[in-house]
Scaffold this active site. Structure first.
Site, short mmCIF file in Angstrom:
data_model
loop_
_atom_site.label_atom_id
_atom_site.label_comp_id
_atom_site.label_asym_id
_atom_site.label_seq_id
_atom_site.Cartn_x
_atom_site.Cartn_y
_atom_site.Cartn_z
N GLN A 11 0.80 -1.22 0.00
CA GLN A 11 0.00 0.00 0.00
C GLN A 11 0.84 1.28 0.00
OE1 GLN A 11 -2.66 -1.85 3.26
NE2 GLN A 11 -4.04 -0.54 2.11
N ARG A 53 3.42 0.27 12.91
CA ARG A 53 3.18 -1.06 12.35
C ARG A 53 3.26 -0.98 10.83
NH1 ARG A 53 -2.08 -3.87 10.83
NH2 ARG A 53 -1.31 -5.95 10.34
N HIS A 77 1.35 -9.28 4.61
CA HIS A 77 0.13 -8.48 4.48
C HIS A 77 -0.38 -8.64 3.04
CE1 HIS A 77 -2.08 -4.89 6.43
NE2 HIS A 77 -2.70 -5.10 5.29
N ASN A 90 -1.36 -10.73 8.43
CA ASN A 90 -2.43 -9.76 8.58
C ASN A 90 -3.72 -10.33 7.99
OD1 ASN A 90 -3.56 -6.93 8.95
ND2 ASN A 90 -3.97 -7.27 6.77
N GLU A 91 -4.73 -10.45 8.81
CA GLU A 91 -6.08 -10.79 8.36
C GLU A 91 -6.13 -11.99 7.41
OE1 GLU A 91 -7.88 -7.25 6.74
OE2 GLU A 91 -7.89 -6.25 8.67
N ASN A 103 -7.79 -6.30 14.32
CA ASN A 103 -8.21 -5.21 13.43
C ASN A 103 -9.72 -5.10 13.53
OD1 ASN A 103 -5.56 -5.08 12.65
ND2 ASN A 103 -5.91 -5.74 10.53
N TYR A 130 -13.22 -2.59 12.75
CA TYR A 130 -13.80 -1.39 12.13
C TYR A 130 -15.30 -1.24 12.39
CZ TYR A 130 -9.44 -0.92 9.47
OH TYR A 130 -8.13 -0.75 9.11
N GLU A 181 -5.36 -2.30 13.99
CA GLU A 181 -5.97 -1.39 13.00
C GLU A 181 -7.32 -0.93 13.48
OE1 GLU A 181 -6.42 -2.73 8.93
OE2 GLU A 181 -4.38 -3.55 8.91
N TRP A 199 -5.39 2.83 11.67
CA TRP A 199 -5.21 2.65 10.25
C TRP A 199 -5.65 3.95 9.60
CZ3 TRP A 199 -2.66 -0.70 7.29
CH2 TRP A 199 -2.74 -0.46 5.91
N GLU A 238 -5.44 1.92 -1.21
CA GLU A 238 -6.42 1.12 -0.47
C GLU A 238 -6.99 0.01 -1.37
OE1 GLU A 238 -7.37 0.59 2.52
OE2 GLU A 238 -6.22 2.16 3.53
N TRP A 239 -6.13 -0.90 -1.76
CA TRP A 239 -6.51 -2.10 -2.49
C TRP A 239 -7.39 -1.76 -3.71
CZ3 TRP A 239 -2.80 -4.95 -0.85
CH2 TRP A 239 -2.39 -4.86 0.46
C1 BGP Z 1 -7.82 -3.80 6.42
C2 BGP Z 1 -6.45 -3.98 5.83
C3 BGP Z 1 -5.74 -2.69 5.57
C4 BGP Z 1 -6.64 -1.58 5.11
C5 BGP Z 1 -7.93 -1.48 5.92
C6 BGP Z 1 -8.93 -0.50 5.35
O1 BGP Z 1 -8.61 -4.91 6.10
O2 BGP Z 1 -5.63 -4.77 6.65
O3 BGP Z 1 -4.68 -2.97 4.69
O4 BGP Z 1 -6.89 -1.69 3.76
O5 BGP Z 1 -8.55 -2.74 5.94
O6 BGP Z 1 -10.20 -0.68 5.85
P1 BGP Z 1 -11.52 -0.85 4.99
O7 BGP Z 1 -11.13 -0.86 3.54
O8 BGP Z 1 -12.16 -2.11 5.45
O9 BGP Z 1 -12.36 0.35 5.34
#
Ligand code: BGP
Length: 509
Positions: free
Chosen positions: A53, A110, A155, A199-200, A341, A343, A411, A454, A461-462
């Protein structure tokens, strides 16, 4: 005046006791109550990133291609077909990253290592000294700045050659991962206190090989996630045991895994079937990995039962693989802390026929849970639901299910659509989630020892690439210098770290 302060103190104690009574039964009731509190001196505060990233330099200095390089270059998967070829250019601009860490006063940082930078061809095992030196210089500088490096070994960016060799389905990957971990422990171990093996893994396996939304884009929801997770759990245990037997005495670090999980709450907490559905969902998500590692070396009974019954085979076999007794002994207890992690939150009730028909046969259908949200919950600009009390809920879940193992939140954070510098909604999000963490520690006695935002700076972001901004720092991706500019949240977080939380203004006033 003294009397007044005593009175205030007394009311706070009484109120906290009341709050404790209410919230240990159902965290939802604490939603609006802000709680002042300060965490211990040794509580660690940090920010997170990951190699793909932020680094860029995708083919420099001997680094080989990984599955995210391939996935982005292939086209058709990422918004506007963007790639992580350059992103924040941290491979060259890492000194700027350390400046930002210093500005905030982070206690830890991290980040992840890129396997394909360190061992470009894991089938030969030849180490790329340029890659090792890059990380050695970086980690040394982080350490010299008085910041503890927290290093994730993996990751999501699997070397492409291993994907082509049968991916996580080919068990030789366990030895190859062990070799990579060995290189990392032996070359950086004297500088690193916190390690994370993966990671995850839920995202790696489910989104990479189940839904195919993430690299490498494979869609086999019924089988591959289970098979690959099985290997990843063995890889994790192998790396932990390697550290334990060969490096612990010398370096005295802590090794764990980071698991992502929503908090799973019953849709209606007075319905036993909803309570059971919430437990089942959690066992399928966090428990998938945590039960073998933190409990008994094996998958939870409920996961075994539900996958077996949904496999529906005539011979009673299951799509969920089985650990041997030797595996179980090897896996059980391979942790020094719990990396979390977190959210958002989901509401759970038992699945019905319509819902079962709507999900693909496999992992999601196997758990037989209908996951919903409360439509009144506020949403982030990118659409994820903001549910602060879920933080307290999940920390209590870990306390009760995993023996109050020390937790580091690795995160937690929020996106914004344009990277505005005046990111008040991010401050609101972080403030409310950190406050629920403080309640979990001070009221519920959850053993949380660290928290990590995070992310340090806006990055790749992917599949949303640079359109999703989650950083404490803004990065101008049109500027070749990739200047990092502090958002309001960075300076707000600096204050939280210095204060160790939220000191009560009455008590200090
Ligand atoms: C997690 C990843 C991070 C980051 C983050 C963003 O799943 O470990 O690399 O991308 O998500 O959060 P989200 O895209 O779920 O809002």
């Amino acid at each position: 005046m003294l009397h007044f302060k005593r009175l205030v103190l007394l009311s706070i104690v009484v109120l906290s006791a009341l709050l404790c009574f209410v919230t240990t039964t159902d965290q939802r009731n604490s939603t609006n109550a802000f709680y002042y509190g300060v965490l211990p001196e040794n509580f660690t505060w940090g920010a997170s990133t990951a190699a793909y990233q932020i680094e860029g330099a995708w083919n420099e200095d001997g680094k080989s291609e990984n599955i995210w390089d391939r996935f982005c270059h292939e086209g058709g998967h990422i918004v506007m077909n963007l790639t992580g070829d350059v992103t924040c250019d941290s491979y060259h601009k890492w000194r700027d990253d350390i400046t930002t860490m210093n500005e905030i006063g982070l206690k830890h940082y991290r980040f992840s290592l890129s396997w394909s930078r360190i061992v470009p061809d894991p089938t030969t095992g030849v180490v790329n000294e340029a890659g090792v030196n890059f990380y050695l210089n970086f980690i040394t500088a982080v350490k010299q700045a008085g910041i503890e490096p927290m290093v994730t070994l993996f990751h999501w960016d699997l070397p492409q050659i291993l994907e082509d060799n049968g991916s996580w389905g080919n068990e030789t990957i366990i030895k190859q991962y062990q070799h990579y971990a060995d290189v990392a422990f032996s070359r950086f171990g004297h500088l690193v206190k916190y390690w994370l093996t993966f990671n995850e893994p839920w995202v790696t396996t489910w989104m990479g090989y189940g839904t195919g939304q993430y690299a490498p884009g494979t869609k086999q929801p019924a089988t591959l996630p289970y098979l690959y997770a099985h290997t990843i759990i063995k890889c994790h245990a192998t790396a932990w045991r390697l550290y334990d037997t060969t490096y612990r005495a010398r370096f005295n670090g802590m090794v764990s895994i980071t698991l992502n999980t929503n908090f799973y709450a019953p849709k209606n907490s007075s319905k036993p079937e909803d309570v059971e559905a919430a437990e089942r969902a959690a066992q399928f998500m966090v428990g998938w990995f945590a039960h073998p590692i933190y409990v008994d070396g094996d998958y939870s009974q409920v996961m075994k039962d539900y996958v077996r019954r949904n496999t529906n085979s005539t011979d009673g076999s299951s799509r969920l693989p089985t650990f041997t007794d030797t595996d179980k002994l090897f896996i059980k207890g391979t942790f020094d802390y719990f990396g979390l992690n977190h959210y958002t939150t989901s509401l759970c009730e038992p699945s019905d026929a319509a819902h079962q028909a709507s999900v693909p046969k496999g992992y999601l259908g196997d758990m037989e849970v209908k996951l919903t949200v409360d439509p009144t919950w506020p949403k982030s600009p990118s659409g994820s639901y903001i549910v602060p009390w879920g933080m307290r809920g999940i920390l209590n879940f870990i306390r009760t299910h995993y023996n109050n193992t020390p937790v580091i939140v690795t995160e937690n954070g929020l996106s914004d659509p344009n990277g505005t510098l005046n990111d008040q909604f991010r401050i609101q999000y972080l403030r409310s989630y950190i406050d629920e963490l403080i309640k979990a520690v001070l009221i519920d006695k959850c053993n949380v020892i660290g928290y990590t935002v995070w992310t340090l700076m806006d990055n790749f972001e992917w599949t949303s690439a640079i359109t999703k901004k989650m950083g404490l720092y803004y990065v101008d991706f049109d500027d070749p210098q990739r200047r990092r500019v502090a958002k309001q949240s960075a300076m707000w977080y600096k204050r939280v770290i210095a204060d160790r939380g939220f000191p009560d203004p009455v008590l200090i006033g």
